[in-house]
Write a protein that holds these residues in place. Structure first.
Motif, short mmCIF file in Angstrom:
data_model
loop_
_atom_site.label_atom_id
_atom_site.label_comp_id
_atom_site.label_asym_id
_atom_site.label_seq_id
_atom_site.Cartn_x
_atom_site.Cartn_y
_atom_site.Cartn_z
N LEU A 69 23.64 47.99 52.35
CA LEU A 69 23.35 46.86 51.44
C LEU A 69 22.11 46.08 51.91
CD1 LEU A 69 26.90 45.40 50.80
CD2 LEU A 69 25.46 46.63 49.18
N LEU A 72 20.36 43.15 50.12
CA LEU A 72 20.98 41.84 49.95
C LEU A 72 20.58 40.87 51.05
CD1 LEU A 72 24.69 42.39 48.91
CD2 LEU A 72 22.91 41.21 47.66
N LEU A 76 21.90 36.86 51.79
CA LEU A 76 22.93 36.70 52.81
C LEU A 76 22.41 35.97 54.04
CD1 LEU A 76 24.97 39.97 52.50
CD2 LEU A 76 25.41 37.72 51.59
N VAL A 79 22.65 32.35 53.31
CA VAL A 79 24.03 31.88 53.41
C VAL A 79 24.43 31.72 54.88
CG1 VAL A 79 26.42 32.52 53.02
CG2 VAL A 79 24.73 32.84 51.21
N LEU A 87 27.90 24.50 60.80
CA LEU A 87 28.98 24.53 61.78
C LEU A 87 28.53 23.94 63.09
CD1 LEU A 87 30.66 28.01 61.25
CD2 LEU A 87 31.44 25.79 60.52
N TYR A 90 28.16 20.24 62.95
CA TYR A 90 29.43 19.52 63.05
C TYR A 90 29.95 19.53 64.48
CZ TYR A 90 34.04 17.83 62.13
OH TYR A 90 35.16 17.07 62.15
N THR B 2 29.20 49.99 45.39
CA THR B 2 28.48 48.78 45.77
C THR B 2 28.70 47.68 44.74
OG1 THR B 2 26.56 49.76 44.73
CG2 THR B 2 26.65 49.83 47.13
N LEU B 5 31.27 45.70 46.17
CA LEU B 5 31.02 45.38 47.57
C LEU B 5 30.22 44.09 47.71
CD1 LEU B 5 31.97 46.85 49.98
CD2 LEU B 5 29.74 47.95 50.18
N THR B 6 29.23 43.94 46.83
CA THR B 6 28.33 42.78 46.95
C THR B 6 29.07 41.44 46.79
OG1 THR B 6 26.63 44.16 46.04
CG2 THR B 6 26.18 41.81 46.13
N LEU B 9 31.41 40.88 49.67
CA LEU B 9 30.74 40.50 50.90
C LEU B 9 30.40 39.01 50.89
CD1 LEU B 9 29.82 41.90 53.44
CD2 LEU B 9 27.57 42.13 52.43
N LEU B 10 29.82 38.57 49.74
CA LEU B 10 29.45 37.15 49.62
C LEU B 10 30.67 36.26 49.76
CD1 LEU B 10 26.78 36.60 46.86
CD2 LEU B 10 26.95 35.49 49.08
N LEU B 13 31.92 36.22 53.32
CA LEU B 13 31.10 35.39 54.20
C LEU B 13 31.43 33.92 53.99
CD1 LEU B 13 27.49 36.77 54.37
CD2 LEU B 13 28.97 36.08 56.24
N LEU B 14 31.42 33.52 52.71
CA LEU B 14 31.66 32.11 52.41
C LEU B 14 33.04 31.68 52.87
CD1 LEU B 14 29.91 31.89 48.96
CD2 LEU B 14 29.17 30.91 51.12
N PHE B 17 33.06 31.14 56.56
CA PHE B 17 32.45 29.86 56.95
C PHE B 17 33.38 28.69 56.62
CE2 PHE B 17 28.26 31.99 57.05
CZ PHE B 17 28.01 31.71 58.38
N ALA B 20 36.05 28.68 59.17
CA ALA B 20 35.55 28.21 60.45
C ALA B 20 35.37 26.70 60.43
CB ALA B 20 34.22 28.89 60.77
N TYR B 21 34.86 26.21 59.32
CA TYR B 21 34.61 24.76 59.21
C TYR B 21 35.93 23.99 59.24
CZ TYR B 21 31.90 20.70 57.91
OH TYR B 21 31.28 19.48 57.93
N LEU B 24 37.28 23.99 62.67
CA LEU B 24 36.49 23.10 63.53
C LEU B 24 36.90 21.65 63.29
CD1 LEU B 24 34.38 24.07 65.50
CD2 LEU B 24 32.63 23.37 63.90
#
Lengths: 192, 321
Positions: A69, A72, A76, A79, A87, A90, B2, B5-6, B9-10, B13-14, B17, B20-21, B24
């Motif tokens: 990919l 992309l 990405l 992002v 992070l 913070y 794909t 997949l795209t 994946l996005l 990822l989001l 995060f 994780a946030y 935290l």
């Protein structure tokens, strides 16, 4: 080892991000009114650049290449860089007030800076490994910081100079930025 | 393949995060409340300045940084004093056990002219009454902050111990009147607003809340700066770091009085720059003038010396004899 040193000097001087590649011009013209802010921005940028380069390297080689990919990567990378910086901001805010006060407001400002994305993309395009990416990012950030500080100090001095009225402020800043860029052309061919 | 997949994946990822946030935030709980914030939150926020500091936040900073006494807040009374001792420990408690007077404002209804001037200064809205009508104080809400005393044009407000016998009022009021007539001119906050720029149509006077201080990204004492500029003490403002202001405008947003602080700061910076420029221009002309004079004097001296030498040589050779 020599290769790494060449990479560092290349990113620091020859292909200086601001003056040779013209990336990150907004902070260069915007936040260099004084030496102090320029230095603080520079330090924050070093931090963000190293972080961004490493995280985007891991993303690219860990996820994007195996999945095929690669196209992309721009989206990405944005992002990932934005997310990681938020992070870390913070975390700093919660754990280290001194560091947060030093970098504070500059961190989110720098996140959306083209130099940060530029370093990540260039490192990937040149097929650097992790160590090289880190060195490349630190070199680029060092060059950026150096130029910011030089230019900040220069503008502070220029504020007291007897400049013809029509040139005062931004015009003379642009002219001196151009002259600095010309001067940095002298580094061409220094390290390949 | 794909195709899904795209977005996956996005989204992945989001989500990572976001997770994780959240973690935290959970691990390092919400915004780092500093000790100053904690102390500031205990104070009544009436900004009455009876503690001899300009407002509640400055007093909180003084408690934390300079070890100021904890018993200086009359509106807070014994309750706030106890809470402060709980936060700061006994060693900060102050010199006397408590110097806090337990008083409330009392309006002498016989002398009140119904001007309503005492209503706006009251930080807790404890005075009720309409123009041309008699006012009175809600004793339960009054914190005894004294802010209404200088506002009264006929000095009919006095501070009395809670549930004081009525007979004592008149005598105390007279003593208070003498004190207030001395202190009143100092306490009027009019001077602070008059120097503000004309564009600040909606701006009100600085209430010394200190909310502009913690938001400054370059750690300037914004409130002190503003006061120094408004009092035309530019050199003091410069030594407090005026020239470090980056015009980010965060103090504007923080200011509850809508004071255009960034604009005031940048105007002051410009003024200071102008003064510097003028001084430099004068210095340059002075240097040039002095150098010019020195050069003339040196040339004259050299000419005189040459003439002396020539005369001496001539005397030796006996040319003029």
């Amino acid at each position: 080892m020599t290769e790494l040193a060449l990479l560092l000097i290349g990113a620091l001087l020859v292909n200086n991000f601001v003056l040779a590649q013209f990336l990150g011009l907004c902070p260069f013209m915007g936040i260099t009114k004084g030496y102090d802010t320029a230095l603080a921005t520079g330090i924050a940028t070093t931090f963000v650049l190293a972080l961004a380069a490493v995280s985007s390297y891991l993303l690219y080689h860990g996820i994007l290449v195996p999945l095929g990919l690669e196209y992309l990567r721009i989206i990405l990378f944005i992002v990932v860089i934005a997310g990681v910086v938020q992070l870390v901001k913070y975390y700093l805010h919660a754990t280290s007030p001194v560091l947060h006060q030093l970098l504070g407001i500059y961190l989110p400002l720098i996140t959306s800076n083209c130099a940060v994305l530029g370093v990540a993309l260039l490192a990937v395009n040149q097929n650097l490994n992790l160590l090289q990416t880190l060195v490349f990012a630190i070199g680029a950030a060092g060059g950026f910081t150096g130029v910011m500080v030089l230019f900040g100090a220069m503008r502070e001095t220029m504020d007291h100079d007897d400049i013809p009225v029509p040139f005062r402020g931004t015009p003379i800043a642009l002219i001196s930025a151009g002259l600095m860029s010309l001067a940095f052309m002298g580094f061409q061919g220094l390290a390949g | 393949m794909t195709l899904w997949l795209t977005p996956a994946l996005l989204a992945g990822l989001l989500t990572t995060f976001a997770a994780a946030y959240t973690w935290l935030r959970h691990r390092y709980p919400a915004d780092t409340v500093t000790l100053v914030d904690t102390v500031d939150a205990l104070l009544p926020q009436t900004q009455c300045a009876q503690c001899q500091y300009p407002g509640c936040r400055p007093y909180a900073e003084a408690i934390v940084h300079d070890g100021a006494a904890l018993n200086l807040c009359p509106p807070g009374g014994a309750e706030v004093h106890q809470q402060l001792i709980r936060v700061m420990g006994n060693e900060h408690a102050g010199h006397a056990p408590s110097v806090i007077p337990n008083v409330v404002a009392v309006i002498d209804e016989n002398e009140c002219i119904g001007c309503a001037l005492c209503l706006p200064p009251c930080p807790v809205d404890a005075i009720i009454g309409a123009p041309t009508k008699m006012h009175t104080v809600l004793t339960n809400d009054c914190t005894g902050c004294e802010l209404c005393v200088p506002a009264c044009p006929v000095d009919c407000i006095s501070l009395e111990p809670v549930a004081a016998p009525v007979q004592q009022r008149r005598r105390k009021r007279r003593a208070k009147r003498n004190a207030a007539s001395v202190a009143a001119p100092v306490a009027t906050p009019v001077a602070a607003t008059s120097t503000a720029p004309s564009s600040a149509a909606t701006a009100r006077a600085c209430i010394n809340c200190g909310q502009c201080n913690p938001v400054c990204p370059v750690a300037l004492p914004a409130q002190t700066l503003l006061q120094q500029i408004q009092q035309q003490r530019l050199s003091d403002a410069v030594s407090s770091g005026l020239m470090n202001c980056i015009d980010c405008g965060r103090c504007d947003q923080a200011c509850p009085s809508d004071i255009p602080m960034a604009e005031i700061f940048s105007n002051a910076q410009w003024q200071q720059q102008q003064q510097l420029d003028d001084a430099q221009t004068r210095q340059r002309f002075k240097t040039r003038f002095e150098a010019h004079n020195e050069r003339l004097a040196a040339a004259e001296l050299a000419a005189a010396r040459r003439r002396e030498e020539r005369l001496a040589r001539n005397r030796e050779t006996g040319r003029w004899q």
